[in-house]
Scaffold this active site. Structure first.
Site, PDB file in Angstrom:
ATOM      1  N   TYR A 136     -27.677  26.009  83.814  1.00 54.43           N
ATOM      2  CA  TYR A 136     -27.550  25.181  82.614  1.00 54.43           C
ATOM      3  C   TYR A 136     -28.270  23.844  82.779  1.00 54.43           C
ATOM      4  O   TYR A 136     -28.745  23.266  81.798  1.00 54.43           O
ATOM      5  CB  TYR A 136     -26.080  24.892  82.315  1.00 54.43           C
ATOM      6  CG  TYR A 136     -25.394  25.903  81.421  1.00 54.43           C
ATOM      7  CD1 TYR A 136     -25.310  27.236  81.788  1.00 54.43           C
ATOM      8  CD2 TYR A 136     -24.829  25.509  80.219  1.00 54.43           C
ATOM      9  CE1 TYR A 136     -24.675  28.157  80.977  1.00 54.43           C
ATOM     10  CE2 TYR A 136     -24.182  26.426  79.400  1.00 54.43           C
ATOM     11  CZ  TYR A 136     -24.109  27.746  79.786  1.00 54.43           C
ATOM     12  OH  TYR A 136     -23.478  28.645  78.974  1.00 54.43           O
ATOM     13  N   LYS A 187     -22.866  36.385  92.581  1.00 52.95           N
ATOM     14  CA  LYS A 187     -23.833  37.491  92.659  1.00 52.95           C
ATOM     15  C   LYS A 187     -24.561  37.354  93.999  1.00 52.95           C
ATOM     16  O   LYS A 187     -25.796  37.257  94.064  1.00 52.95           O
ATOM     17  CB  LYS A 187     -24.781  37.414  91.447  1.00 52.95           C
ATOM     18  CG  LYS A 187     -25.737  38.585  91.286  1.00 52.95           C
ATOM     19  CD  LYS A 187     -25.072  39.892  90.895  1.00 52.95           C
ATOM     20  CE  LYS A 187     -26.091  41.036  90.913  1.00 52.95           C
ATOM     21  NZ  LYS A 187     -25.446  42.367  90.739  1.00 52.95           N
ATOM     22  N   ASP A 219     -20.943  41.493  88.231  1.00 51.05           N
ATOM     23  CA  ASP A 219     -21.010  42.740  87.450  1.00 51.05           C
ATOM     24  C   ASP A 219     -19.720  43.534  87.619  1.00 51.05           C
ATOM     25  O   ASP A 219     -19.155  44.062  86.657  1.00 51.05           O
ATOM     26  CB  ASP A 219     -22.262  43.567  87.815  1.00 51.05           C
ATOM     27  CG  ASP A 219     -22.466  43.760  89.309  1.00 51.05           C
ATOM     28  OD1 ASP A 219     -21.758  43.120  90.120  1.00 51.05           O
ATOM     29  OD2 ASP A 219     -23.354  44.553  89.685  1.00 51.05           O
ATOM     30  N   ASP A 243     -19.214  31.273  81.486  1.00 54.84           N
ATOM     31  CA  ASP A 243     -19.445  31.309  80.039  1.00 54.84           C
ATOM     32  C   ASP A 243     -19.265  32.733  79.538  1.00 54.84           C
ATOM     33  O   ASP A 243     -18.557  32.988  78.555  1.00 54.84           O
ATOM     34  CB  ASP A 243     -20.864  30.795  79.735  1.00 54.84           C
ATOM     35  CG  ASP A 243     -21.182  30.828  78.252  1.00 54.84           C
ATOM     36  OD1 ASP A 243     -20.306  30.431  77.456  1.00 54.84           O
ATOM     37  OD2 ASP A 243     -22.296  31.264  77.895  1.00 54.84           O
ATOM     38  N   ASP A 247     -15.758  34.616  77.414  1.00 59.11           N
ATOM     39  CA  ASP A 247     -15.847  35.293  76.110  1.00 59.11           C
ATOM     40  C   ASP A 247     -15.277  36.703  76.210  1.00 59.11           C
ATOM     41  O   ASP A 247     -14.552  37.170  75.339  1.00 59.11           O
ATOM     42  CB  ASP A 247     -17.315  35.385  75.636  1.00 59.11           C
ATOM     43  CG  ASP A 247     -17.713  34.220  74.734  1.00 59.11           C
ATOM     44  OD1 ASP A 247     -17.200  33.107  74.954  1.00 59.11           O
ATOM     45  OD2 ASP A 247     -18.533  34.434  73.819  1.00 59.11           O
TER      46      ASP A 247
HETATM   47  C1  IPM Z   1     -19.063  27.445  75.583  1.00 56.41           C
HETATM   48  C2  IPM Z   1     -20.263  27.536  74.718  1.00 56.41           C
HETATM   49  C3  IPM Z   1     -21.310  26.524  75.190  1.00 56.41           C
HETATM   50  C4  IPM Z   1     -21.707  26.909  76.606  1.00 56.41           C
HETATM   51  C5  IPM Z   1     -22.548  26.366  74.287  1.00 56.41           C
HETATM   52  C6  IPM Z   1     -22.172  25.993  72.868  1.00 56.41           C
HETATM   53  C7  IPM Z   1     -23.533  25.377  74.846  1.00 56.41           C
HETATM   54  O1  IPM Z   1     -20.762  28.830  74.688  1.00 56.41           O
HETATM   55  O2  IPM Z   1     -18.466  26.364  75.686  1.00 56.41           O
HETATM   56  O3  IPM Z   1     -18.681  28.473  76.177  1.00 56.41           O
HETATM   57  O4  IPM Z   1     -22.577  27.761  76.804  1.00 56.41           O
HETATM   58  O5  IPM Z   1     -21.128  26.345  77.539  1.00 56.41           O
HETATM   59 MG    MG Z   2     -19.509  30.254  75.636  1.00 58.11          MG
END
Ligand code: IPM
Ligand code: MG
Length: 348
Positions: A136, A187, A219, A243, A247
């Site tokens: 990042y 990884k 993975d 990240d 999700d």
């Molecule tokens: C999160 C989001 C952010 C990230 C984006 C909006 C930059 O996806 O907070 O998970 O990738 O960290």
């Molecule tokens: Mg995110």
């Protein structure tokens, strides 16, 4: 309690309105809220996604409540003007290197998960995501042309040992306060950054003899999260892997609209935000799920203001609301953003 309210883009303002209603309903002493622009909204109003006055407020306040950033009308802007830079900039400027993302199934709501109920029932994991390093922020990054006139894009995945060590300590302490199991995800079979990551985790482990440390490739971790998520207590991982895995964990719980997060640094100041984004496709329709935002308020009270009891009240009210069948279209229900917020407040 000086709190910066940064609602941002898309559904941000709708869910933030519910957070503010909740704060009012708690009757907290000495509460001061300051609002400022952030993201695409700030770009359109002030020419920059993280304007100086917003950054100044973020530095001065005790805690930040953050909605979401992301605005399709900004897609063609150069990178430093894009809405996402606002949240990345805040994390970096404020040194918020530790991101806590809890994912636990709400009892009685197993059917909301995309997993089989008997598997979903077991989910209670805390993902500790490193937040200010990795690919990042690694330099160099950019685009260039190769000799043959072909375009090339490149990023740098980079961690130094101090960055790994400080997130390791947060993770070990987090695991210690939970069930004492820490899984470090990397990884290391392919990446040098991950070999160092794994080394540093192992070096620090003896300082926490009461925590059991395991290592897992990312993975495999992605696979295990849907095969048997109940095996995880605390996960620690880098910025990019965290990240993605968070999700994924949210859908195992039932909806990305349910997961809150705390971004912390060395002190008590924190930034609290849902893990979801601005969801421009449903913005303005009053159907966004405010739960992740409301649970972010709970995390703020717990981590920045030592008000665990108030945090528990909110979390219990949210659980009761969901259990009473009050949820929105993201979970096959019909309640509006406002109705969900009102229902939570009524159950405080
Ligand atoms: C999160 C989001 C952010 C990230 C984006 C909006 C930059 O996806 O907070 O998970 O990738 O960290
Ligand atoms: Mg995110």
């Amino acid at each position: 309690m000086h709190i910066a309210i940064l609602a941002g883009d898309g559904i941000g303002p709708e869910i933030m309105a519910e957070a503010e209603k909740l704060l009012a309903a708690l009757h907290l002493p000495a509460l001061k809220l300051s609002h400022a622009n952030i993201g695409g909204t700030a770009y359109h109003a002030e020419g920059h996604p993280l304007p100086p006055d917003t950054l100044q407020l973020a530095k001065e306040c005790d805690a930040i409540l953050f909605g979401a950033v992301g605005d399709p009308t900004c897609d063609s802007l150069e990178r430093n003007l894009r809405p996402e830079q606002a949240i990345l900039g805040l994390r970096k400027e404020l040194g918020l290197f530790a991101n806590l993302r809890p994912a636990a199934v709400f009892p009685g709501l197993e059917s909301a998960s995309t997993l089989k109920p008997e598997i979903a029932r077991e989910i209670d994991v805390m993902i500790v995501r490193e937040l200010t390093g990795d690919v990042y922020f690694g330099e160099p990054r950019g685009r260039r042309e190769t000799g043959g006139g072909r375009r090339e894009g490149f990023d740098t995945m980079l961690y130094d040992e101090d960055e790994v060590a400080r997130i390791a300590h947060v993770a070990f302490r987090t695991a210690r306060a939970r069930r004492g199991k820490l899984c470090s995800v990397d990884k290391a079979n392919v990446l040098e950054t991950s070999v160092l990551w794994r080394e540093v985790m192992a070096e620090i482990a003896p300082e926490y003899p009461d925590v059991e440390l395991a290592h897992m490739y990312v993975d495999n971790a992605a696979m295990q999260l849907v095969r048997n998520p109940g095996q995880f207590d605390t996960i620690v991982t880098g910025n990019l892997f965290g990240d993605i895995l968070s999700d994924q964990a949210s859908m195992c719980v039932g909806s990305i609209g349910l997961l809150a997060s705390a971004s912390l640094g060395e002190g008590r100041k924190g930034l609290y935000e849902p893990i979801h984004g601005s969801a421009p496709d449903i913005a303005g329709q009053e159907i966004a799920n405010p739960v992740a935002m409301l649970l972010s308020v709970a995390m703020m009270l717990r981590y920045s203001f030592d008000m665990a009891q108030q945090a528990n009240r909110i979390e219990a009210a949210v659980a009761k609301t969901l259990n009473d069948g009050i949820f929105g279209s993201d979970m096959c229900g019909s309640a509006s953003t406002r109705e969900i917020g009102d229902a939570v407040i009524a159950r405080l």
